[in-house]
Every structure is written in C-alpha cells, then in structure tokens.
Motif scaffolding. Sequence first.
Motif, PDB file in Angstrom:
ATOM      1  N   LEU A 197       0.820  -1.214   0.000  1.00  0.00           N
ATOM      2  CA  LEU A 197       0.000   0.000   0.000  1.00  0.00           C
ATOM      3  C   LEU A 197       0.849   1.256   0.000  1.00  0.00           C
ATOM      4  CD1 LEU A 197      -2.780  -0.996   2.567  1.00  0.00           C
ATOM      5  CD2 LEU A 197      -2.960  -0.949   0.075  1.00  0.00           C
ATOM      6  N   SER A 198       2.028   1.199   0.597  1.00  0.00           N
ATOM      7  CA  SER A 198       2.839   2.406   0.754  1.00  0.00           C
ATOM      8  C   SER A 198       3.848   2.608  -0.368  1.00  0.00           C
ATOM      9  CB  SER A 198       3.586   2.374   2.093  1.00  0.00           C
ATOM     10  OG  SER A 198       4.514   1.304   2.109  1.00  0.00           O
ATOM     11  N   ALA A 199       4.197   1.522  -1.069  1.00  0.00           N
ATOM     12  CA  ALA A 199       5.233   1.602  -2.099  1.00  0.00           C
ATOM     13  C   ALA A 199       4.619   1.550  -3.493  1.00  0.00           C
ATOM     14  CB  ALA A 199       6.223   0.456  -1.932  1.00  0.00           C
ATOM     15  N   ASN A 200       5.347   2.080  -4.442  1.00  0.00           N
ATOM     16  CA  ASN A 200       4.967   1.943  -5.845  1.00  0.00           C
ATOM     17  C   ASN A 200       5.536   0.628  -6.350  1.00  0.00           C
ATOM     18  OD1 ASN A 200       4.497   2.093  -8.553  1.00  0.00           O
ATOM     19  ND2 ASN A 200       5.366   4.128  -8.842  1.00  0.00           N
ATOM     20  N   ASP A 201       4.645  -0.340  -6.581  1.00  0.00           N
ATOM     21  CA  ASP A 201       5.088  -1.660  -7.035  1.00  0.00           C
ATOM     22  C   ASP A 201       5.377  -1.679  -8.531  1.00  0.00           C
ATOM     23  OD1 ASP A 201       4.615  -2.906  -4.437  1.00  0.00           O
ATOM     24  OD2 ASP A 201       2.486  -2.675  -4.897  1.00  0.00           O
ATOM     25  N   GLY A 202       4.945  -0.644  -9.235  1.00  0.00           N
ATOM     26  CA  GLY A 202       5.129  -0.599 -10.680  1.00  0.00           C
ATOM     27  C   GLY A 202       4.105  -1.400 -11.457  1.00  0.00           C
ATOM     28  N   THR A 203       3.136  -1.998 -10.747  1.00  0.00           N
ATOM     29  CA  THR A 203       2.121  -2.847 -11.390  1.00  0.00           C
ATOM     30  C   THR A 203       0.705  -2.316 -11.174  1.00  0.00           C
ATOM     31  OG1 THR A 203       2.113  -4.209  -9.383  1.00  0.00           O
ATOM     32  CG2 THR A 203       3.513  -4.948 -11.201  1.00  0.00           C
ATOM     33  N   GLU A 204       0.574  -1.231 -10.420  1.00  0.00           N
ATOM     34  CA  GLU A 204      -0.756  -0.738 -10.053  1.00  0.00           C
ATOM     35  C   GLU A 204      -1.472  -0.091 -11.247  1.00  0.00           C
ATOM     36  OE1 GLU A 204       1.917  -0.085  -6.405  1.00  0.00           O
ATOM     37  OE2 GLU A 204       2.051   0.210  -8.587  1.00  0.00           O
ATOM     38  N   SER A 244      -6.623  -2.887 -17.467  1.00  0.00           N
ATOM     39  CA  SER A 244      -6.208  -3.882 -18.454  1.00  0.00           C
ATOM     40  C   SER A 244      -5.561  -5.083 -17.773  1.00  0.00           C
ATOM     41  CB  SER A 244      -5.203  -3.257 -19.428  1.00  0.00           C
ATOM     42  OG  SER A 244      -5.748  -2.109 -20.047  1.00  0.00           O
ATOM     43  N   THR A 245      -5.656  -6.225 -18.408  1.00  0.00           N
ATOM     44  CA  THR A 245      -4.983  -7.406 -17.875  1.00  0.00           C
ATOM     45  C   THR A 245      -3.472  -7.264 -18.079  1.00  0.00           C
ATOM     46  OG1 THR A 245      -5.274  -8.590 -19.949  1.00  0.00           O
ATOM     47  CG2 THR A 245      -6.958  -8.910 -18.259  1.00  0.00           C
ATOM     48  N   SER A 246      -2.730  -7.886 -17.184  1.00  0.00           N
ATOM     49  CA  SER A 246      -1.266  -7.849 -17.235  1.00  0.00           C
ATOM     50  C   SER A 246      -0.753  -9.050 -16.458  1.00  0.00           C
ATOM     51  CB  SER A 246      -0.746  -6.551 -16.602  1.00  0.00           C
ATOM     52  OG  SER A 246      -0.963  -6.557 -15.199  1.00  0.00           O
ATOM     53  N   SER A 247       0.556  -9.094 -16.232  1.00  0.00           N
ATOM     54  CA  SER A 247       1.110 -10.190 -15.432  1.00  0.00           C
ATOM     55  C   SER A 247       0.600 -10.132 -13.997  1.00  0.00           C
ATOM     56  CB  SER A 247       2.643 -10.133 -15.448  1.00  0.00           C
ATOM     57  OG  SER A 247       3.084  -8.889 -14.920  1.00  0.00           O
TER      58      SER A 247
END
Length: 258
Positions: free
Chosen positions: A90-97, A130-133
């Motif tokens: 929740l606190s970090a940018n995972d790069g997948t959001e 959109s769908t992704s990994s």
Amino acid sequence: HSYQLKQFNSKTNMKVFILALLVAVAVADDDKIIGGQIVSPGSVPYIVNLKRFGSLMCGGSILSSNYAMSAAHCNTAAASLTVTAGDFSLSANDGTEQASGVTRTIPHPQYNTNTLEHDIMLLELKSTISTSSSVKYANLPAANVDPAVGTNCRVSGWGNTAIIGSNYPDKLYQVQVPVISNADCNQAYGGDIYDGMMCLGLLGTGGKDSCQGDSGGPVECNGAIHGVVSWGIGCAYPDYPGVYTRVSHYISFINQYV
C-alpha cells in the motif's frame, strides 16, 4: 483507516458486527486476515482495494475492464472512491498498479442493512483496467454452483491481522479457510444465515478468518470467486465463522452490467 464496526441485534439478541464506513476516523476489530501469510506479489491478480479519499476502506475483485465487485456495506459516494488493481504494498509503488476513479456504485437493489442479505455491489470504473502479469479479471462461478462443504478457499486482503487490537499490514495477506454448511453456520448465528450467504471457518478451533478492512474482498474457491467478505461476530473466534456473500446467487445481477 476510516471504518466502524456496525452492530445490530439478531434473533438471539447477540451483537453482530459488520464493517461499515464512518466519516470520523475510528478503528475497531472485525473482518481482517487472521492466521494467514503475506502473498507473493501478483499472485492474487483479481484483487483490488477501495480507497476513500486515499485511505484504505475495503477490498474487491476486478471483473472486467470497467467493473469491479465489492460488498454493498462498503458503499459510499462514488466521487470519493479510487479502485486500484495490481497492488501489493500500500505504501510503495510496485510498478504494477492500475488505479481508477468510480463513475457510480451499484449496490444490490435488495441489500438489507438489518439482515445484511444481498451484501454485494458493483462499481463502474472511470478508467480502463487492463490485464497484465499482475492483473487478471476474476473468474465467476455458474449460477447456483457452489464449492462443497470442506473445500479450502483463499481469502485475501489488507485488513487487520490481530485478533485483539489492530495491526494493519502494508502488504497483501491471504488465508486458507474451509467452507462450512449454512446449517452449521445457522446454529452459530441463531438463524441469521440466508441462502445468499456462505460461511467459512474452523468451528471449535478458530484462528483463521477475514477481519476489519477485508470487507468486500474475494473468496477464491476452485479458481473462481465464490464469496465476498461480509460480516461476522469478532474475527477468527472458534464459535463464529466468517460470513460471506454467496456470489453464485448473484450471477444474474452481475450479468446485467458486466
């Protein structure tokens, strides 16, 4: 976190607690992941979180590019909500959001705040997911097709992980909990379990459950989302299983929109 445990008196005059939004900031104990573990990033690709003015409120599932599903008791003004898929920390940018505002909320038209029947809601999204990994649209069961009693199902969320007090995790948790029969669940809850509800728990043992902050989140059984986190007495108590909305009873409602 902006939540409150809402209570009502059941037929047996027991206090039954659900998760509900409160404008004031309050934290109390119900519907979080108890007795589970942190997931691997991307391993629950259908889960979303609902934030109200940026603060975690509930969980949910992404159903299509423009619709998500949650609990009707998570309903609040659409303009205040953000739905995020592909999240892990929740606190970090995972790069997948992938985040989207909400055009409108669609609680089930027969949702009953007293009995908690029909505790299901759709959210129409402003932006395309959109769908992704890390993001996959949820598989839903066929109408009235349910997992057998004893089936282990996966419940996931960012809710409280402490049976007593509160401990809100930053990362996504999951727990495996078996389905119990509505008849057994009704014995625990004095007849307050309806056909559109399902129960999961370890009767007589406890220790594994959803809890506060998990409301609206997904219950995956056999690869499909069969439940929506709804309500219960406390969290992970031996005599009170978690109660969930039975998704198979609401396929026609969902299909009206999705």
